[in-house]
Write a protein that holds these residues in place. Structure first.
Motif, PDB file in Angstrom:
ATOM      1  N   ARG A   5     -13.128  -9.987  -9.226  1.00  0.00           N
ATOM      2  CA  ARG A   5     -12.491 -10.392  -7.980  1.00  0.00           C
ATOM      3  C   ARG A   5     -13.334 -11.433  -7.257  1.00  0.00           C
ATOM      4  NH1 ARG A   5     -11.139  -7.660  -2.608  1.00  0.00           N
ATOM      5  NH2 ARG A   5     -11.273  -9.681  -1.600  1.00  0.00           N
ATOM      6  N   ASP A  50      -1.622 -10.586   8.609  1.00  0.00           N
ATOM      7  CA  ASP A  50      -2.293  -9.303   8.864  1.00  0.00           C
ATOM      8  C   ASP A  50      -3.681  -9.491   9.483  1.00  0.00           C
ATOM      9  OD1 ASP A  50      -3.808 -10.127   6.721  1.00  0.00           O
ATOM     10  OD2 ASP A  50      -3.492  -8.336   5.514  1.00  0.00           O
ATOM     11  N   ILE A  56     -10.314  -5.744   7.284  1.00  0.00           N
ATOM     12  CA  ILE A  56     -10.831  -5.178   6.035  1.00  0.00           C
ATOM     13  C   ILE A  56     -12.353  -5.298   6.010  1.00  0.00           C
ATOM     14  CG2 ILE A  56     -10.688  -5.228   3.508  1.00  0.00           C
ATOM     15  CD1 ILE A  56      -7.969  -4.704   4.790  1.00  0.00           C
ATOM     16  N   ASN A  60     -13.450 -10.692   3.983  1.00  0.00           N
ATOM     17  CA  ASN A  60     -12.002 -10.823   3.896  1.00  0.00           C
ATOM     18  C   ASN A  60     -11.463 -11.728   5.006  1.00  0.00           C
ATOM     19  OD1 ASN A  60      -9.112  -9.725   4.324  1.00  0.00           O
ATOM     20  ND2 ASN A  60      -9.725  -8.888   2.346  1.00  0.00           N
ATOM     21  N   HIS A 111       7.315  -2.815  -1.286  1.00  0.00           N
ATOM     22  CA  HIS A 111       6.733  -1.474  -1.141  1.00  0.00           C
ATOM     23  C   HIS A 111       7.296  -0.746   0.069  1.00  0.00           C
ATOM     24  CE1 HIS A 111       3.945  -1.958  -4.392  1.00  0.00           C
ATOM     25  NE2 HIS A 111       3.334  -2.973  -3.836  1.00  0.00           N
ATOM     26  N   GLU A 117       5.234  -6.298   5.609  1.00  0.00           N
ATOM     27  CA  GLU A 117       5.219  -5.947   4.195  1.00  0.00           C
ATOM     28  C   GLU A 117       6.131  -6.900   3.402  1.00  0.00           C
ATOM     29  OE1 GLU A 117       3.115  -3.789   3.077  1.00  0.00           O
ATOM     30  OE2 GLU A 117       3.782  -4.132   1.019  1.00  0.00           O
ATOM     31  N   TRP A 120       4.380 -10.195   3.165  1.00  0.00           N
ATOM     32  CA  TRP A 120       3.327 -10.119   2.150  1.00  0.00           C
ATOM     33  C   TRP A 120       3.956 -10.259   0.755  1.00  0.00           C
ATOM     34  CZ3 TRP A 120       2.564  -6.850  -2.017  1.00  0.00           C
ATOM     35  CH2 TRP A 120       1.326  -6.968  -2.665  1.00  0.00           C
ATOM     36  N   HIS A 175      -6.482   2.371  -8.834  1.00  0.00           N
ATOM     37  CA  HIS A 175      -5.669   1.575  -7.915  1.00  0.00           C
ATOM     38  C   HIS A 175      -4.867   0.538  -8.696  1.00  0.00           C
ATOM     39  CE1 HIS A 175      -4.802  -1.327  -4.596  1.00  0.00           C
ATOM     40  NE2 HIS A 175      -5.023  -2.199  -5.552  1.00  0.00           N
ATOM     41  N   TYR A 176      -3.594   0.429  -8.386  1.00  0.00           N
ATOM     42  CA  TYR A 176      -2.833  -0.680  -8.954  1.00  0.00           C
ATOM     43  C   TYR A 176      -1.651  -0.991  -8.049  1.00  0.00           C
ATOM     44  CZ  TYR A 176       0.554   2.760 -10.620  1.00  0.00           C
ATOM     45  OH  TYR A 176       1.490   3.757 -10.690  1.00  0.00           O
ATOM     46  N   ASP A 177      -1.222  -2.250  -8.092  1.00  0.00           N
ATOM     47  CA  ASP A 177      -0.096  -2.704  -7.286  1.00  0.00           C
ATOM     48  C   ASP A 177       0.806  -3.509  -8.200  1.00  0.00           C
ATOM     49  OD1 ASP A 177       1.600  -4.317  -5.657  1.00  0.00           O
ATOM     50  OD2 ASP A 177       0.278  -3.894  -3.959  1.00  0.00           O
TER      51      ASP A 177
ATOM     52  N   GLY B   1      -0.733   2.905  -6.834  1.00  0.00           N
ATOM     53  CA  GLY B   1      -1.134   2.035  -5.736  1.00  0.00           C
ATOM     54  C   GLY B   1      -0.336   2.355  -4.485  1.00  0.00           C
ATOM     55  N   SER B   2      -1.018   2.530  -3.383  1.00  0.00           N
ATOM     56  CA  SER B   2      -0.300   2.799  -2.141  1.00  0.00           C
ATOM     57  C   SER B   2       0.118   1.494  -1.494  1.00  0.00           C
ATOM     58  CB  SER B   2      -1.171   3.597  -1.178  1.00  0.00           C
ATOM     59  OG  SER B   2      -2.183   2.764  -0.670  1.00  0.00           O
ATOM     60  N   ALA B   3       1.038   1.589  -0.561  1.00  0.00           N
ATOM     61  CA  ALA B   3       1.619   0.391   0.041  1.00  0.00           C
ATOM     62  C   ALA B   3       0.593  -0.410   0.830  1.00  0.00           C
ATOM     63  CB  ALA B   3       2.775   0.789   0.932  1.00  0.00           C
ATOM     64  N   SER B   5      -2.860  -0.506   0.349  1.00  0.00           N
ATOM     65  CA  SER B   5      -4.126  -0.868  -0.276  1.00  0.00           C
ATOM     66  C   SER B   5      -4.198  -2.312  -0.761  1.00  0.00           C
ATOM     67  CB  SER B   5      -4.411   0.085  -1.433  1.00  0.00           C
ATOM     68  OG  SER B   5      -3.314   0.107  -2.297  1.00  0.00           O
ATOM     69  N   HIS B   6      -3.053  -2.979  -0.946  1.00  0.00           N
ATOM     70  CA  HIS B   6      -3.129  -4.358  -1.425  1.00  0.00           C
ATOM     71  C   HIS B   6      -3.710  -5.307  -0.375  1.00  0.00           C
ATOM     72  CE1 HIS B   6       1.135  -3.852  -0.043  1.00  0.00           C
ATOM     73  NE2 HIS B   6       0.623  -4.650   0.850  1.00  0.00           N
ATOM     74  N   HIS B   7      -3.741  -4.873   0.888  1.00  0.00           N
ATOM     75  CA  HIS B   7      -4.256  -5.769   1.925  1.00  0.00           C
ATOM     76  C   HIS B   7      -5.757  -5.995   1.827  1.00  0.00           C
ATOM     77  CE1 HIS B   7      -0.501  -6.410   3.791  1.00  0.00           C
ATOM     78  NE2 HIS B   7      -0.293  -5.153   4.114  1.00  0.00           N
ATOM     79  N   ASP B   8      -6.424  -5.300   0.907  1.00  0.00           N
ATOM     80  CA  ASP B   8      -7.862  -5.550   0.779  1.00  0.00           C
ATOM     81  C   ASP B   8      -8.154  -6.713  -0.177  1.00  0.00           C
ATOM     82  OD1 ASP B   8      -7.281  -4.404  -1.632  1.00  0.00           O
ATOM     83  OD2 ASP B   8      -8.854  -2.896  -1.560  1.00  0.00           O
TER      84      ASP B   8
END
Lengths: 212, 10
Positions: A5, A50, A56, A60, A111, A117, A120, A175-177, B1-3, B5-8
């Motif tokens: 990252r 945001d 954060i 960030n 999401h 949201e 985003w 963690h995953y999105d 993944g929670s809604a 957590s992507h903001h990090d």
């Protein structure tokens, strides 16, 4: 924060700096798509709203401000200061064909159905295709200056490194999105053809020229 | 993944 990252963010930052310095030093934005730069400004603006409601880390926050400032700075240089050098006749990609589908998709696949949201999500979808006007411009003129190639390579590396970051986070943090991952893979795939040309031509000192 | 957590990420 992991190494993938961090390297991804640094590639992204380097890409933006390369572009700004190139335009400033050559006093010209020839070969650069203003349409892609507008799309990136829309991407950062809709994603980094945001800044006002979520903190954060200092890293960030600073990076977000730098990306926003550099993005608007690039647009200022292209559309105001060095407007005369802007390749407007070749930069003909219709960005509404990217913005509208990204907006519709963000309203359908997200999401949570909340304003920030959805913005985003829209920014993620739009970013995945925001480079298309630039690639279209390169394909129309049939060539790119090496500095433009370095810019594109850094920008493509950024999302490719983010994929390694997501693989790492999946195993290390569980963690995953999926939205970010799928869009990120689409974004990286769009650069593959360019990566090939970059490695086989630009790194060997040749100009990036497309086969006629 | 929670809604959220992507903001990090950037």
């Amino acid at each position: 924060m992991n190494i993938f990252r961090l390297l991804g963010d640094l590639s992204h930052l380097l890409a933006i700096i390369i572009l700004l310095v190139k335009i400033w030093k050559t006093r010209s934005c020839a070969g650069i798509s203003g349409k892609s730069q507008i799309l990136f400004a829309v991407v950062y603006t809709s994603r980094y709203l945001d800044l006002i409601n979520a903190f954060i880390s200092p890293y960030n926050t600073i990076m977000k401000i730098v990306f926003l400032a550099a993005s608007y700075g690039t647009i200022y240089l292209m559309y105001m200061k060095f407007k005369a050098t802007y390749d407007v006749n070749h930069d003909t990609f219709r960005i509404e064909f990217l913005i509208a589908p990204a907006a519709v998709l963000a309203l359908i696949v997200n999401h949570a159905f909340e304003p920030l949201e959805i913005l985003w999500t829209f920014s993620i979808y739009l970013e995945s295709v925001a480079i298309l006007p630039q690639l279209f411009l390169v394909s129309k003129t049939g060539e790119a200056e090496s500095i433009t190639s370095h810019y594109l390579f850094m920008l493509g590396s950024y999302r490719a490194l983010y994929i390694f970051n997501w693989i790492y986070r999946y195993y290390a943090e569980n963690h995953y999105d999926l939205i970010a991952i799928v869009a990120g893979i689409v974004q990286t795939v769009l650069y593959c053809d360019f990566f090939y040309l970059y490695i086989t031509k630009v790194l060997k000192g040749k100009k990036l020229q497309l086969p006629a | 993944g929670s809604a959220k957590s992507h903001h990090d990420e950037l």
